[in-house]
Motif scaffolding. Structure first.
Motif, mmCIF file in Angstrom:
data_model
loop_
_atom_site.group_PDB
_atom_site.id
_atom_site.type_symbol
_atom_site.label_atom_id
_atom_site.label_comp_id
_atom_site.label_asym_id
_atom_site.label_seq_id
_atom_site.Cartn_x
_atom_site.Cartn_y
_atom_site.Cartn_z
ATOM 1 N N GLY A 190 0.786 -1.223 0.000
ATOM 2 C CA GLY A 190 0.000 0.000 0.000
ATOM 3 C C GLY A 190 0.815 1.268 0.000
ATOM 4 N N GLU A 191 2.109 1.135 -0.077
ATOM 5 C CA GLU A 191 2.940 2.325 -0.029
ATOM 6 C C GLU A 191 3.105 2.934 -1.425
ATOM 7 O OE1 GLU A 191 7.014 3.671 2.212
ATOM 8 O OE2 GLU A 191 6.975 1.709 1.286
ATOM 9 N N PHE A 192 3.198 4.247 -1.453
ATOM 10 C CA PHE A 192 3.450 4.962 -2.712
ATOM 11 C C PHE A 192 4.921 5.353 -2.702
ATOM 12 C CE2 PHE A 192 1.000 7.318 -6.064
ATOM 13 C CZ PHE A 192 2.095 7.790 -6.752
ATOM 14 N N MET A 193 5.729 4.592 -3.446
ATOM 15 C CA MET A 193 7.171 4.831 -3.464
ATOM 16 C C MET A 193 7.539 5.551 -4.751
ATOM 17 S SD MET A 193 10.250 4.468 -2.218
ATOM 18 C CE MET A 193 10.285 3.211 -0.949
ATOM 19 N N VAL A 194 8.246 6.641 -4.610
ATOM 20 C CA VAL A 194 8.667 7.383 -5.791
ATOM 21 C C VAL A 194 10.159 7.178 -6.014
ATOM 22 C CG1 VAL A 194 8.905 9.658 -6.830
ATOM 23 C CG2 VAL A 194 6.877 9.124 -5.495
ATOM 24 N N ALA A 223 -0.517 18.905 -12.971
ATOM 25 C CA ALA A 223 -0.918 19.143 -11.584
ATOM 26 C C ALA A 223 -2.224 18.416 -11.274
ATOM 27 C CB ALA A 223 -1.062 20.635 -11.340
ATOM 28 N N SER A 224 -3.177 18.449 -12.210
ATOM 29 C CA SER A 224 -4.470 17.833 -11.900
ATOM 30 C C SER A 224 -4.366 16.311 -11.945
ATOM 31 C CB SER A 224 -5.553 18.348 -12.841
ATOM 32 O OG SER A 224 -5.468 17.734 -14.086
ATOM 33 N N MET A 225 -3.518 15.786 -12.854
ATOM 34 C CA MET A 225 -3.333 14.334 -12.904
ATOM 35 C C MET A 225 -2.638 13.824 -11.648
ATOM 36 S SD MET A 225 -4.617 12.592 -15.352
ATOM 37 C CE MET A 225 -3.701 11.062 -15.455
ATOM 38 N N ARG A 226 -1.749 14.677 -11.130
ATOM 39 C CA ARG A 226 -1.036 14.334 -9.909
ATOM 40 C C ARG A 226 -2.031 14.076 -8.780
ATOM 41 N NH1 ARG A 226 3.023 18.874 -9.768
ATOM 42 N NH2 ARG A 226 1.724 19.787 -8.166
ATOM 43 N N VAL A 227 -2.933 15.026 -8.645
ATOM 44 C CA VAL A 227 -3.947 14.894 -7.602
ATOM 45 C C VAL A 227 -4.807 13.665 -7.857
ATOM 46 C CG1 VAL A 227 -5.936 15.999 -6.557
ATOM 47 C CG2 VAL A 227 -3.947 17.364 -7.231
ATOM 48 N N ARG A 228 -5.165 13.480 -9.127
ATOM 49 C CA ARG A 228 -6.031 12.361 -9.475
ATOM 50 C C ARG A 228 -5.388 11.022 -9.105
ATOM 51 N NH1 ARG A 228 -10.307 11.742 -13.326
ATOM 52 N NH2 ARG A 228 -10.190 13.841 -14.174
ATOM 53 N N ILE A 229 -4.104 10.909 -9.398
ATOM 54 C CA ILE A 229 -3.424 9.641 -9.111
ATOM 55 C C ILE A 229 -3.292 9.419 -7.600
ATOM 56 C CG2 ILE A 229 -1.246 8.380 -9.330
ATOM 57 C CD1 ILE A 229 -0.972 9.528 -12.115
ATOM 58 N N THR A 230 -2.937 10.463 -6.864
ATOM 59 C CA THR A 230 -2.824 10.272 -5.405
ATOM 60 C C THR A 230 -4.193 9.960 -4.803
ATOM 61 O OG1 THR A 230 -2.524 12.663 -5.444
ATOM 62 C CG2 THR A 230 -0.731 11.395 -4.542
ATOM 63 N N ASP A 231 -5.239 10.633 -5.305
ATOM 64 C CA ASP A 231 -6.591 10.334 -4.815
ATOM 65 C C ASP A 231 -6.935 8.877 -5.057
ATOM 66 O OD1 ASP A 231 -7.031 12.793 -3.865
ATOM 67 O OD2 ASP A 231 -8.404 13.462 -5.454
ATOM 68 N N LEU A 232 -6.625 8.445 -6.269
ATOM 69 C CA LEU A 232 -6.916 7.074 -6.667
ATOM 70 C C LEU A 232 -6.212 6.101 -5.736
ATOM 71 C CD1 LEU A 232 -8.468 5.836 -8.998
ATOM 72 C CD2 LEU A 232 -6.319 5.634 -10.216
ATOM 73 N N HIS A 233 -4.964 6.429 -5.438
ATOM 74 C CA HIS A 233 -4.178 5.568 -4.565
ATOM 75 C C HIS A 233 -4.797 5.486 -3.168
ATOM 76 C CE1 HIS A 233 -0.721 4.965 -1.709
ATOM 77 N NE2 HIS A 233 -0.691 3.869 -2.423
ATOM 78 N N LYS A 234 -5.196 6.648 -2.656
ATOM 79 C CA LYS A 234 -5.809 6.669 -1.323
ATOM 80 C C LYS A 234 -7.093 5.857 -1.318
ATOM 81 C CE LYS A 234 -4.047 11.059 0.402
ATOM 82 N NZ LYS A 234 -4.149 12.299 -0.393
ATOM 83 N N ARG A 235 -7.835 5.988 -2.405
ATOM 84 C CA ARG A 235 -9.117 5.316 -2.471
ATOM 85 C C ARG A 235 -8.938 3.802 -2.513
ATOM 86 N NH1 ARG A 235 -13.373 6.437 -7.265
ATOM 87 N NH2 ARG A 235 -14.164 4.316 -7.326
#
Ligand SMILES: Nc1ncnc2c1ncn2[C@@H]1O[C@H](COP(=O)(O)OP(=O)(O)OP(=O)(O)O)[C@@H](O)[C@H]1O
Ligand SMILES: [Mg+2]
Lengths: 301, 374
Positions: B30-34, B171-183
């Motif tokens: 579940g970790e988001f590793m960059v 910027a908006s895709m960034r938010v979308r991807i992090t949201d998706l990940h959280k969800r």
């Protein structure tokens, strides 16, 4: 007043005159250009037009009348020509041509796509040498291999069958096509194939579902070339086929020259016209893809 | 549910170029590793080895409890989003999404449901019957994300997915991807992510943890705050943060006080630096972020004196470029604290924030001022 008006209008008149002159010059030059083009075009087309015209002439008129419009058009050439002087009609010969072309074209498409895919996308030991061999066969004049090939097929007992015509193509024997597909593939990025592999496709599935559709324009060109070249191939069937019932159209045309003492030129010409029809039809039907295929160097959509 | 474990991973390319030098990295479930680093530092190579698109020269990759070294990409339980989308050009969006499931011979209704669900999530329903060439860049990237999502993989791999988009969309895709990940995480689905980028903004804003790479080695793995405040070496210090941290060559001497000689000037520090030093002297790099330098009042001691070469007004902040002998510094001051009349003859005196100063060994680049918590 009057003077003033003249003074004012002179430049306008002049410009109008030069405009009209320019237009006339333009008209003349394009007339000359088109006349020239039409003339040369007609010159190039003349043999074909004459062929079609002559096929409706009687045998005697062909040599008597140099023009291409038959004085008394007749279908005699077609009817007699179709029957031929053998027990078979031209239907048999067309069917034979079809029997040669279809497996050969399909075999070419499949084998060349597979081989090109291998060369373009995989690293394997001996790749350089194999590729060099491929190019070497491309550079080798066809005639050089005729005799060894004949001996090989004779020893296999394949003489007087279609096999010598099919088999080399089914094993990607036409190096030119392989080369063309490799060049085409090199211009396509690998990402789609990698995406497919991550999606779970194995090598064969990647080839079939991803590579072949992307190669489609090039493959259509390959098929068209193979179709036309096979249609026109005379030497291959001449060497390997000996019984008349297996003759394709190209050989059958020559047959009519052989067997009759006085050549029935009108029949030969009529059948030549018919022999042109399939290739032309296929070409025009596939023209769009064909052009696309030739012009697709590296640009991707 | 899967964690990703990388042990001593090595890659030597066919031309015997060694791209990856034995890296080890754990990505928790579940970790988001960059993965971040300059161009050519082997981020993509590493990611592609995880995906199975590149052979592994040495070491081991584990997803969940399986060693995947010799598994085909399709069997590793990963899905990947490529920089240039890599949508199948001859298939409609719908088939692009469904391709992976079709290969797995899932029943038709299941595929249709999954397609619909994913299309909903990513708001691409109206695009389902289009071909990829009829999509805009942002739409194509959403489809690419959808194609990864639909397979419910153990690990998501992203290779610079946003770098072909313009700044706003990014910027908006960034938010979308992090949201998706959280969800995904909230819904209890597997949501381990390895995300490659060379953009530190993306790295800092998206990553739970960030792995900074250089020339095929890992320089530091940490959460964004730690990475920013406690960089383990000069490379990380310089790479993270904008504008870059000022790294000034100097000589450190510890006897009584902490003295750093920079060009012709000497700065002294007290216990707030001394307390965390683990060396007693040597050639060093003094690291101070542009935001951690302030303009000294006229009566203040222990300041660096330099000369302002030019000034950039950025709106809410002002960037000052200051030369101290042959050292070039960048200073960021909030606009309201910047008074041009204070600077006479382009002379300026600067005071670093002591608690935020870093000292690096000049030879090894190691941060020698981390030993105790300051
Ligand atoms: N097929 C290859 N053969 C040899 N060397 C390669 C190959 N692919 C990549 N390299 C080298 O490996 C190193 C790492 O490449 P990689 O593509 O992983 O970098 P990256 O970190 O993804 O860079 P970027 O940010 O530019 O994408 C580079 O120095 C590159 O030149
Ligand atoms: Mg890369």
């Amino acid at each position: 007043m009057a003077e003033q008006i003249t003074v004012r209008t002179t430049p306008e008149l002049e410009s109008a005159r030069t405009l009209a002159e320019g237009r006339r010059m333009h008209a003349i030059s394009s007339a000359v250009r088109y006349a020239l083009l039409a003339g040369v075009g007609f010159l190039m087309l003349y043999p074909l037009v004459w062929l079609i015209g002559a096929s409706f002439k009687t045998n005697t008129e062909i040599f008597a009348n140099p023009g291409f419009i038959p004085s008394e058009p007749t279908l005699n050439g077609y009817i007699q020509g179709w029957k031929t002087s053998t027990p078979y009609t031209f239907a048999t010969f067309f069917w034979n041509t079809f029997l040669i072309i279809l497996p050969k074209t399909i075999g070419t498409a499949i084998s060349c796509a597979a081989v090109a895919y291998g060369f373009a996308r995989f690293e394997f030991p001996g790749k350089r040498i194999l590729f060099a061999t491929l190019i070497a066969t491309l550079l080798l004049p066809n005639v050089v291999t005729r005799i060894p090939q004949y001996l090989l097929f004779r020893d296999l007992g394949w003489l007087d069958t279609f096999l010598p015509l099919w088999v080399p193509s089914a094993f990607a024997g036409d190096a030119f096509f392989v080369f063309m597909l490799i060049q085409f593939l090199r211009a396509i990025p690998r990402d789609m194939e990698e995406a497919a592999r991550v999606d779970g496709a194995n090598t064969l599935q990647t080839l079939i579902y991803i590579v072949v559709p992307m190669l489609a324009p090039a493959l259509i060109s390959v098929c068209l070339f193979q179709f036309m070249w096979t249609m026109n191939d005379f030497l291959g069937p001449l060497i390997y086929l000996s019984s008349v019932d297996k003759y394709p159209v190209s050989l059958a045309l020559k047959l009519s020259i052989d067997t009759t003492e006085a050549f029935q030129w009108n029949r030969i010409l009529a059948m030549s016209v018919l022999a042109l029809v399939p290739a032309l039809t296929v070409f025009f039907l596939a023209q769009k893809y064909f052009i696309e295929g030739i012009s697709t160097g590296g640009v991707k959509g | 549910m899967a964690r990703l474990q990388i042990r001593n991973l090595e890659k030597v390319y066919a031309n015997s170029f060694k791209a990856v030098h034995g890296i080890s990295l754990d990505v928790d479930d579940g970790e988001f590793m960059v993965l971040v680093g300059p161009s050519g530092c082997a981020k993509s190579t590493t990611l592609r080895m995880i995906a199975g698109l590149e052979t592994i020269t040495g070491g081991e990759i584990r997803i969940g409890d399986r060693i995947v070294n010799n598994l085909a990409p399709g069997q590793r339980g990963v899905s990947m989003v490529f920089q240039n989308y890599a949508l199948y050009p001859h298939m409609k969006v719908r088939s692009n999404l469904a391709f992976g499931l079709k290969l797995k011979r899932r029943p038709k209704p299941e595929i249709e449901d999954a397609t619909k669900a994913v299309a909903n999530t990513l708001e691409i329903d109206p695009l389902l019957d289009r071909l990829p060439k009829q999509l805009s860049g942002g739409q194509a990237q959403r489809v690419a994300v959808g194609r990864a999502l639909i397979k419910k993989p153990d690990v998501f791999l992203f290779d610079e997915p946003l770098s072909n988009l313009d700044a706003k969309l990014r910027a908006s895709m960034r938010v979308r991807i992090t949201d998706l990940h959280k969800r995904l995480k909230r819904e209890g689905q597997s949501s381990t992510v390895v995300y490659v980028t060379h953009d530190q903004t993306e790295a800092m804003t998206m990553g739970d943890r960030i792995c900074v790479m250089k020339d095929g080695c890992i320089m530091q793995v940490a959460d964004p705050v730690t990475l920013y405040n406690r960089p383990e070496n000069a490379f990380v210090a310089g790479f993270i943060g904008s504008p870059e941290m000022n790294l000034m060559e100097g000589t450190l001497a510890v006897n009584g006080g902490i003295r750093v000689r920079l060009a012709d000037q000497v700065l002294t520090f007290g216990e707030d630096v001394g307390g965390r030093l683990d060396v007693t002297g040597g050639e060093v790099l003094l690291g101070v972020r542009p935001q951690h330098l302030r303009i000294a009042a006229s009566d203040e001691e222990n300041a660096l004196e330099g000369h302002v070469s030019h000034v950039e007004f950025m709106g809410h902040e002002v960037y000052l470029y200051v030369d101290i002998a042959d050292i070039r510094l960048v200073v960021v001051v909030p606009s309201e604290q910047y008074h041009p009349e204070d600077i006479r003859d382009d002379r300026i005196r600067l005071i670093p924030r002591k608690t935020a100063v870093h000292i690096f060994d000049r030879e090894t680049g190691r941060n020698v001022s981390l030993s105790a918590n300051a």
